[in-house]
Each structure stands twice: as C-alpha cells, then as structure tokens.
Design an enzyme around this catalytic site. Structure first.
Site, PDB file in Angstrom:
ATOM      1  N   LYS A  14       0.963  -1.507   0.380  1.00 17.61           N
ATOM      2  CA  LYS A  14       0.179   0.233  -0.476  1.00 17.61           C
ATOM      3  C   LYS A  14       0.766   0.806   0.323  1.00 17.61           C
ATOM      4  O   LYS A  14       0.787   2.489  -0.538  1.00 17.61           O
ATOM      5  CB  LYS A  14      -1.349  -0.019   1.391  1.00 17.61           C
ATOM      6  N   ARG A  89      -9.953   0.971   8.124  1.00 21.71           N
ATOM      7  CA  ARG A  89      -9.537  -0.222   8.915  1.00 21.71           C
ATOM      8  C   ARG A  89     -10.590  -0.701   9.770  1.00 21.71           C
ATOM      9  O   ARG A  89     -10.544  -2.280   9.762  1.00 21.71           O
ATOM     10  CB  ARG A  89      -8.460  -0.660   9.050  1.00 21.71           C
ATOM     11  N   ARG A 128      11.367  -6.806   4.796  1.00 18.75           N
ATOM     12  CA  ARG A 128      11.863  -4.854   5.814  1.00 18.75           C
ATOM     13  C   ARG A 128      11.674  -4.920   6.943  1.00 18.75           C
ATOM     14  O   ARG A 128      12.124  -4.512   7.330  1.00 18.75           O
ATOM     15  CB  ARG A 128       9.737  -5.255   5.159  1.00 18.75           C
ATOM     16  N   ARG A 134      11.000  -0.378  12.125  1.00 19.22           N
ATOM     17  CA  ARG A 134       9.231  -0.601  13.134  1.00 19.22           C
ATOM     18  C   ARG A 134       9.740  -1.776  13.625  1.00 19.22           C
ATOM     19  O   ARG A 134       9.661  -3.037  13.551  1.00 19.22           O
ATOM     20  CB  ARG A 134       8.274  -1.179  12.190  1.00 19.22           C
ATOM     21  N   ARG A 145      -0.974  -8.852  13.060  1.00 16.74           N
ATOM     22  CA  ARG A 145      -1.973  -7.844  12.541  1.00 16.74           C
ATOM     23  C   ARG A 145      -2.112  -9.175  11.674  1.00 16.74           C
ATOM     24  O   ARG A 145      -3.533  -8.173  10.926  1.00 16.74           O
ATOM     25  CB  ARG A 145      -0.171  -7.017  11.849  1.00 16.74           C
TER      26      ARG A 145
HETATM   27  P1  AMP Z   1       0.468   0.508   8.840  1.00 20.00           P
HETATM   28  O1  AMP Z   1       1.859   1.325   8.783  1.00 20.00           O
HETATM   29  O2  AMP Z   1      -0.770   0.831   7.808  1.00 20.00           O
HETATM   30  O3  AMP Z   1       0.404  -1.099   9.302  1.00 20.00           O
HETATM   31  O4  AMP Z   1      -0.095   1.119  10.321  1.00 20.00           O
HETATM   32  C1  AMP Z   1       0.606  -0.083  11.482  1.00 20.00           C
HETATM   33  C2  AMP Z   1      -0.594  -0.102  12.876  1.00 20.00           C
HETATM   34  O5  AMP Z   1      -0.802   1.513  12.894  1.00 20.00           O
HETATM   35  C3  AMP Z   1      -1.334  -0.949  12.344  1.00 20.00           C
HETATM   36  O6  AMP Z   1      -1.190  -2.653  12.562  1.00 20.00           O
HETATM   37  C4  AMP Z   1      -2.389  -0.713  13.660  1.00 20.00           C
HETATM   38  O7  AMP Z   1      -2.220  -0.752  14.514  1.00 20.00           O
HETATM   39  C5  AMP Z   1      -2.189   1.012  13.342  1.00 20.00           C
HETATM   40  N1  AMP Z   1      -3.199   1.744  12.829  1.00 20.00           N
HETATM   41  C6  AMP Z   1      -3.172   2.528  11.336  1.00 20.00           C
HETATM   42  N2  AMP Z   1      -4.275   2.186  10.752  1.00 20.00           N
HETATM   43  C7  AMP Z   1      -5.246   2.497  11.715  1.00 20.00           C
HETATM   44  C8  AMP Z   1      -6.535   2.666  11.200  1.00 20.00           C
HETATM   45  N3  AMP Z   1      -7.166   2.970  10.454  1.00 20.00           N
HETATM   46  N4  AMP Z   1      -7.097   2.136  12.487  1.00 20.00           N
HETATM   47  C9  AMP Z   1      -6.670   1.112  13.792  1.00 20.00           C
HETATM   48  N5  AMP Z   1      -5.245   1.174  13.983  1.00 20.00           N
HETATM   49  C10 AMP Z   1      -4.531   1.201  12.257  1.00 20.00           C
END
Ligand code: AMP
Length: 188
Positions: A14, A89, A128, A134, A145
């Site tokens: 993404k 999400r 990654r 991260r 996740r």
């Molecule tokens: P990402 O960078 O999109 O993979 O997001 C990393 C982490 O941030 C996720 O595993 C969630 O813990 C949190 N997170 C990001 N976006 C959301 C969302 N829209 N709703 C809830 N948690 C989120």
C-alpha cells in the site's frame, strides 16, 4: 475529485503504490500508520497510547484514527483528491469516512484492493523488518496484525463492494507492473 482507498493486508504494498498514485494523480496522501508513527516520534499523549496497540499488532481504537483523519481532511482543498492508505480498517471507520466526505460534498471514487498470498506477505514483512526500523515488523507481531486484518479489516471490502466501488488488483510483480494494473482500473 478522485478519492481512493488503497486496501490490502500488511505487506501488500500500500505504501509503495501510494507514492506512485500521489505523483500521478496529484493526490493528498493520508496514511493513518504514518500519522500514528509521527505522533509516537513526537511523544504526544496520543502517540504514547497508540504505541501500545501497535506494538501488540492490534488496531488502534476507531475514535483515535477517525479523529486524526478528520483533522487532516481540510488539507485536501487544493488537491485533485485524497488517497487513504491503511484507512479505513474497520467498517465503523468506513461509515465515519463516508459521513465526513459527504459533509465536504465529495465521496470515495474507488477502493483498490491489493491481493497478495499469506506466504508472500510474511516474506516481505520479515525482509522489510531488517531495514524499516518498525517495532511491529517481527514475526510474532506480524502474525497478530494479519489476524486483526482477517477478523476486522477484510469485511471493509464488502462495504465498498456493496457500493460497487471495489476493484481487485494482483499485488505480485514489479512495482511498475502493479502500478499499471491499478492505473488501468482507476481510469476505467
Ligand atoms: P500501517 O503502517 O498501516 O501498517 O499501520 C501500522 C499500525 O498502526 C497498525 O498495525 C495498527 O496498529 C495501527 N493503525 C494504522 N492505521 C490504523 C487504522 N486505520 N485503524 C486502526 N489502527 C491503525
């Protein structure tokens, strides 16, 4: 306006494809993951709370991410549209997003779902993790996740499917190949 939701499990690409889409369509990029990591880096109260969820591989509560998106939406005024990356999400978040966009006189154009197999996702995320810095890119947290994705996030695709806005794109191949597939779907 072209308002896109870029959808898919962790590791689907993404973030990478967002970069191409922003440049090509001149969109505002709204990534809740990036926004949360920036809150964590600044040691804000929101960031401190969110970090606990993120490090456990859990979703951050809906009201937190919805509030963050709402605060950022006004930055879209001089753009061609918005790309939502990692948001919504949950179905609750999708409903809230529709309401916010309706208030602004606009709506989601399409949801682009990147399709990648579980094995490939795990491979990509572990790779990654070697360079991303991260804290959530480790095997145990990745499993959690993916489980959160399956139970809470996957149903969001049905929400957009019911609105005839869901398009699926194979997320395996070169970055350029995948971008071409996405572009073809958007320009249809
Ligand atoms: P990402 O960078 O999109 O993979 O997001 C990393 C982490 O941030 C996720 O595993 C969630 O813990 C949190 N997170 C990001 N976006 C959301 C969302 N829209 N709703 C809830 N948690 C989120």
């Amino acid at each position: 306006m072209i308002n896109l939701v870029l959808f898919g499990p962790p590791g689907a690409g993404k973030g990478t494809q967002s970069e191409n889409l922003i440049a090509h369509y001149k969109l505002l990029h709204l990534s809740t993951g990036d926004l949360l990591r920036s809150e964590i880096a600044s040691h804000t109260e929101l960031g401190i709370k969110a970090k606990q969820f993120i490090d456990e591989g859990k979703l951050v509560p809906d009201e937190v991410v919805i509030g963050m998106i709402e605060a950022k939406l006004k930055e879209a005024q001089n753009k061609n549209g918005i790309i939502f990356d990692g948001f919504p999400r949950t179905t609750n978040q999708a409903v809230a997003l529709d309401e916010m966009l309706t208030r602004l006189g606009t709506s989601i154009t399409k949801m682009v779902s990147l399709e990648v197999s579980q094995d490939e996702l795990m491979k990509r995320l572990l790779l990654r993790g070697q360079t991303s810095g991260r804290t959530d890119d480790n095997e145990e947290t990745i499993q959690k996740r993916i489980a959160e994705y399956e139970s809470k996030t996957r149903p969001v695709a049905d929400y957009y499917k019911a609105q005839n806005k869901l398009v699926s794109v194979e997320g395996v191949g070169s970055v350029e190949e995948i971008f071409e597939r996405i572009r073809t779907q958007i320009d249809k």
